[in-house]
Design a protein around this motif. Structure first.
Motif, short mmCIF file in Angstrom:
data_model
loop_
_atom_site.label_atom_id
_atom_site.label_comp_id
_atom_site.label_asym_id
_atom_site.label_seq_id
_atom_site.Cartn_x
_atom_site.Cartn_y
_atom_site.Cartn_z
N ILE A 1 0.76 -1.01 0.03
CA ILE A 1 -0.14 -0.01 -0.04
C ILE A 1 0.83 1.45 -0.02
O ILE A 1 0.61 2.17 -0.61
CB ILE A 1 -1.01 0.11 1.36
N GLU A 2 1.89 1.19 0.77
CA GLU A 2 2.77 2.25 0.83
C GLU A 2 3.52 2.81 -0.52
O GLU A 2 3.59 3.76 -0.83
CB GLU A 2 3.72 2.24 2.03
N ALA A 3 3.96 1.46 -1.05
CA ALA A 3 4.62 1.58 -2.47
C ALA A 3 3.56 2.06 -3.49
O ALA A 3 3.99 2.92 -4.26
CB ALA A 3 5.21 0.30 -2.84
N ILE B 1 -1.09 6.11 -6.13
CA ILE B 1 -2.29 5.23 -6.38
C ILE B 1 -2.88 4.90 -4.76
O ILE B 1 -2.03 4.54 -4.24
CB ILE B 1 -1.67 3.80 -7.20
N THR B 2 -4.02 5.57 -4.91
CA THR B 2 -4.41 5.50 -3.52
C THR B 2 -5.71 4.48 -3.46
O THR B 2 -6.12 4.17 -2.21
CB THR B 2 -4.88 6.88 -2.97
N ASP B 3 -6.22 4.12 -4.61
CA ASP B 3 -7.40 3.34 -4.61
C ASP B 3 -6.84 2.00 -4.97
O ASP B 3 -6.42 1.47 -5.98
CB ASP B 3 -8.40 3.75 -5.75
N ILE B 4 -6.96 1.02 -4.02
CA ILE B 4 -6.28 -0.41 -4.19
C ILE B 4 -7.27 -1.33 -4.97
O ILE B 4 -6.89 -2.10 -5.62
CB ILE B 4 -6.11 -1.13 -2.61
N ASP B 5 -8.48 -0.79 -5.07
CA ASP B 5 -9.55 -1.50 -5.94
C ASP B 5 -9.02 -1.29 -7.56
O ASP B 5 -9.69 -1.95 -8.18
CB ASP B 5 -10.81 -1.02 -5.84
N SER B 6 -8.29 -0.20 -7.63
CA SER B 6 -7.86 0.10 -9.13
C SER B 6 -6.54 -0.58 -9.48
O SER B 6 -6.18 -0.47 -10.52
CB SER B 6 -7.64 1.46 -9.28
N VAL B 7 -6.30 -1.38 -8.62
CA VAL B 7 -4.80 -2.18 -9.06
C VAL B 7 -5.12 -3.84 -9.05
O VAL B 7 -6.09 -4.30 -8.44
CB VAL B 7 -3.76 -2.34 -7.48
#
Length: 222
Positions: free
Chosen positions: A141-143, A149-155
């Motif tokens: 998340i930090e990387a 990129i702050t939205d993990i759902d977009s990864v």
């Protein structure tokens, strides 16, 4: 009663599978359900086990040579005397051991052998677990945040065998994958066009632990 590939398979009133399939035909849905239920009922497999592969156990060539289906009633009788069986490759997640079980459709276990040194393939449920672990890892998340990129759902991530890229200090026989990543800024985007270079989580798929996070080569995301 069900039809498979022009052949007929039915479940009898007792729950047993009655089959007129050729010994080399693929296992039918009824046969699969019957043998898996029997393995669970008899405690051969339980919540600790994942099925890596399940296939027809082929009869010997000498037995098949005596079978000439669709010629006369005597041939059909010989065909029905060859009991269909399956070879089930099972991963015991509590030990990491792989076993091969040969079981008849009626549920009789012919053999159950641990294959020493064998490694199970990465299964879909394990891939999902590894990706979930990576997405919840604070280092990942930090990387991602450092890359904007702050939205993990977009990864988007995939679980790939790490092969020769495995760090030497982790090369101790564990089942390990790594997770290449892509960014999908909008639902319509082709995420493969937006690779997140230099960032991978390395996950032990037996324990679900993120062993390491590789974070280098911060190339701009296309």
């Amino acid at each position: 009663m069900r039809f498979f590939g022009g052949q007929m398979s039915a479940v009898t009133a007792s729950g047993n599978v009655a089959s007129s399939l050729h010994p080399l035909d693929p296992l039918s849905k009824d046969e699969l359900e019957s043998l898996i239920s029997a393995l669970r009922r008899d405690g051969v497999i339980d919540h600790r086990h994942l099925i890596a592969m399940l296939q027809v156990e082929e009869p010997s060539k000498s037995a098949l040579a005596r079978v000439r289906p669709n010629q006369n009633s005597e041939s059909v009788e010989k065909l029905e005397k060859i009991e269909r069986a399956a070879r089930v490759t099972v991963l015991d997640r509590s030990t990491g051991k792989v076993a091969e079980i040969v079981v008849t459709i009626a549920g009789h276990v012919v053999s159950n052998k641990v294959i020493e040194g064998a490694k199970a393939p990465v299964l879909s449920v394990e891939s999902e677990m590894a990706i979930s672990a990576a997405k919840h890892d604070a280092r990942v998340i930090e990387a991602l945040n450092a890359r904007g990129i702050t939205d993990i759902d977009s990864v988007r991530m995939e679980a790939w065998p790490i092969g020769a890229q495995i760090p030497k200090h982790l090369d101790d026989g564990r089942r390990i994958i790594w997770t290449p990543m892509w960014h999908q800024p909008t639902p319509e985007s082709n995420f493969y066009a937006h690779p997140i270079s230099g960032l991978h989580a390395i996950v032990d798929i037996d324990s679900g632990e993120v062993l390491a996070v590789e974070n280098d080569q911060q190339i701009a995301i296309p």
